[in-house]
Design an enzyme around this catalytic site. Structure first.
Site, PDB file in Angstrom:
ATOM      1  N   LYS A 101       0.825  -1.214   0.000  1.00 59.41           N
ATOM      2  CA  LYS A 101       0.000   0.000   0.000  1.00 59.41           C
ATOM      3  C   LYS A 101       0.860   1.265   0.000  1.00 59.41           C
ATOM      4  CE  LYS A 101      -2.169  -1.180   3.817  1.00 59.41           C
ATOM      5  NZ  LYS A 101      -1.667  -2.531   4.149  1.00 59.41           N
ATOM      6  N   ARG A 105      -9.678   0.553   9.152  1.00 57.64           N
ATOM      7  CA  ARG A 105      -9.291  -0.813   9.496  1.00 57.64           C
ATOM      8  C   ARG A 105     -10.383  -1.578  10.224  1.00 57.64           C
ATOM      9  NH1 ARG A 105      -3.460   0.061   9.108  1.00 57.64           N
ATOM     10  NH2 ARG A 105      -2.349  -1.853   9.547  1.00 57.64           N
ATOM     11  N   ARG A 139      11.325  -6.223   4.683  1.00 58.21           N
ATOM     12  CA  ARG A 139      11.240  -4.798   5.001  1.00 58.21           C
ATOM     13  C   ARG A 139      11.817  -4.522   6.392  1.00 58.21           C
ATOM     14  NH1 ARG A 139       5.267  -2.295   4.935  1.00 58.21           N
ATOM     15  NH2 ARG A 139       5.024  -3.442   6.866  1.00 58.21           N
ATOM     16  N   ARG A 162      11.420  -0.929  11.879  1.00 60.10           N
ATOM     17  CA  ARG A 162      10.131  -1.139  12.532  1.00 60.10           C
ATOM     18  C   ARG A 162      10.160  -2.442  13.324  1.00 60.10           C
ATOM     19  NH1 ARG A 162       5.166  -0.237   8.437  1.00 60.10           N
ATOM     20  NH2 ARG A 162       4.227  -1.530  10.060  1.00 60.10           N
ATOM     21  N   ARG A 198      -0.767  -9.349  13.332  1.00 64.95           N
ATOM     22  CA  ARG A 198      -1.271  -8.305  12.434  1.00 64.95           C
ATOM     23  C   ARG A 198      -2.101  -8.923  11.310  1.00 64.95           C
ATOM     24  NH1 ARG A 198       4.229  -5.666  11.020  1.00 64.95           N
ATOM     25  NH2 ARG A 198       3.030  -4.477   9.497  1.00 64.95           N
TER      26      ARG A 198
HETATM   27  N1  UDP Z   1      -2.286   0.937  13.172  1.00 64.28           N
HETATM   28  C1  UDP Z   1      -3.552   1.044  13.698  1.00 64.28           C
HETATM   29  N2  UDP Z   1      -4.494   1.757  13.008  1.00 64.28           N
HETATM   30  C2  UDP Z   1      -4.231   2.346  11.811  1.00 64.28           C
HETATM   31  C3  UDP Z   1      -2.936   2.242  11.271  1.00 64.28           C
HETATM   32  C4  UDP Z   1      -1.976   1.509  11.966  1.00 64.28           C
HETATM   33  O1  UDP Z   1      -3.847   0.520  14.767  1.00 64.28           O
HETATM   34  O2  UDP Z   1      -5.125   3.001  11.229  1.00 64.28           O
HETATM   35  C5  UDP Z   1      -1.250   0.204  13.928  1.00 64.28           C
HETATM   36  C6  UDP Z   1      -1.428  -1.296  13.972  1.00 64.28           C
HETATM   37  O3  UDP Z   1      -0.881  -1.759  15.198  1.00 64.28           O
HETATM   38  C7  UDP Z   1      -0.576  -1.785  12.797  1.00 64.28           C
HETATM   39  C8  UDP Z   1       0.594  -0.813  12.851  1.00 64.28           C
HETATM   40  O4  UDP Z   1       0.020   0.433  13.312  1.00 64.28           O
HETATM   41  O5  UDP Z   1      -0.160  -3.119  12.956  1.00 64.28           O
HETATM   42  C9  UDP Z   1       1.313  -0.600  11.524  1.00 64.28           C
HETATM   43  O6  UDP Z   1       0.395  -0.135  10.575  1.00 64.28           O
HETATM   44  P1  UDP Z   1       0.816   0.160   9.059  1.00 64.28           P
HETATM   45  O7  UDP Z   1      -0.435   0.500   8.325  1.00 64.28           O
HETATM   46  O8  UDP Z   1       1.923   1.104   8.992  1.00 64.28           O
HETATM   47  O9  UDP Z   1       1.410  -1.226   8.607  1.00 64.28           O
HETATM   48  P2  UDP Z   1       1.143  -2.058   7.318  1.00 64.28           P
HETATM   49  O10 UDP Z   1      -0.167  -2.716   7.561  1.00 64.28           O
HETATM   50  O11 UDP Z   1       1.121  -1.089   6.176  1.00 64.28           O
HETATM   51  O12 UDP Z   1       2.285  -3.008   7.247  1.00 64.28           O
HETATM   52 MG    MG Z   2       1.891   0.645   5.267  1.00 68.80          MG
END
Ligand code: UDP
Ligand code: MG
Length: 190
Positions: A14, A89, A128, A134, A146
């Site tokens: 994304k 989300r 990554r 991270r 996640r």
């Molecule tokens: N997160 C969340 N709400 C959001 C965005 C992120 O709680 O709207 C938290 C959640 O713990 C997630 C972490 O931030 O696992 C990393 O999110 P990001 O979207 O950066 O990771 P990606 O899914 O893109 O790898």
């Molecule tokens: Mg992201």
């Protein structure tokens, strides 16, 4: 205005694709994950609150995330449209986003999901993690959590916008350029 939700599991590309879409369509990129990392980097009260959830791979509570998102939108009245990356989300976040946009005479144009299989996702995130700094990208337990949270709480958001005829799936496997071309086809059709 073109208002996109770039959707998909963690590690689906994304952030990478949003950066290119912003260049082409001149919309504002809003990544709630990036906003949280910025707040954590500055050790703000919001960042401290978010950290306790992020380091477990859990979702930050809806009201915190929604408030932060609204502040970001309000700070950019000049924006010609938005790409929401990593938000909404949950279904309540989607409902809050729709109500917020409706209050501004706007609406989501499309939700585009980047479709990538689980095995590939875990490899990408670990890759990554080697350079991203991270912590949530380095631990397979956190990554799995996640993915589980995505399946349980986030994937229903696809169906929510599908019921409004707005969801589209795009194959998220291939070269960055090939995937970008697929996304542009969808955006150009709006
Ligand atoms: N997160 C969340 N709400 C959001 C965005 C992120 O709680 O709207 C938290 C959640 O713990 C997630 C972490 O931030 O696992 C990393 O999110 P990001 O979207 O950066 O990771 P990606 O899914 O893109 O790898
Ligand atoms: Mg992201």
């Amino acid at each position: 205005m073109i208002n996109l939700i770039l959707f998909g599991p963690p590690g689906s590309g994304k952030g990478t694709q949003a950066a290119q879409l912003v260049d082409r369509y001149r919309v504002l990129h809003i990544s709630t994950g990036d906003l949280f990392r910025y707040e954590m980097g500055n050790n703000t009260p919001l960042g401290q609150k978010a950290k306790s959830f992020i380091e477990k791979g859990e979702l930050v509570p809806d009201e915190v995330t929604i408030g932060m998102l609204q502040n970001k939108v309000d700070a950019h009245p000049e924006a010609l449209g938005y790409i929401f990356d990593g938000f909404p989300r949950t279904i309540p976040q989607a409902e809050a986003l729709d109500a917020f946009l409706a209050g501004r005479g706007e609406a989501i144009s499309r939700l585009i999901m980047l479709d990538v299989p689980d095995e590939e996702i875990i490899q990408r995130i670990l890759g990554r993690g080697a350079t991203s700094g991270r912590a949530d990208d380095l631990n397979t337990g956190i990554i799995q959590n996640r993915i589980d949270v995505y399946k349980e709480q986030t994937s229903p958001v696809f169906d929510y916008y599908a019921s409004h005829g707005k969801s589209v799936k795009v194959d998220g496997v291939g070269s960055i350029d090939a995937i970008f071309d697929r996304l542009c086809e969808v955006v150009d059709a709006i």
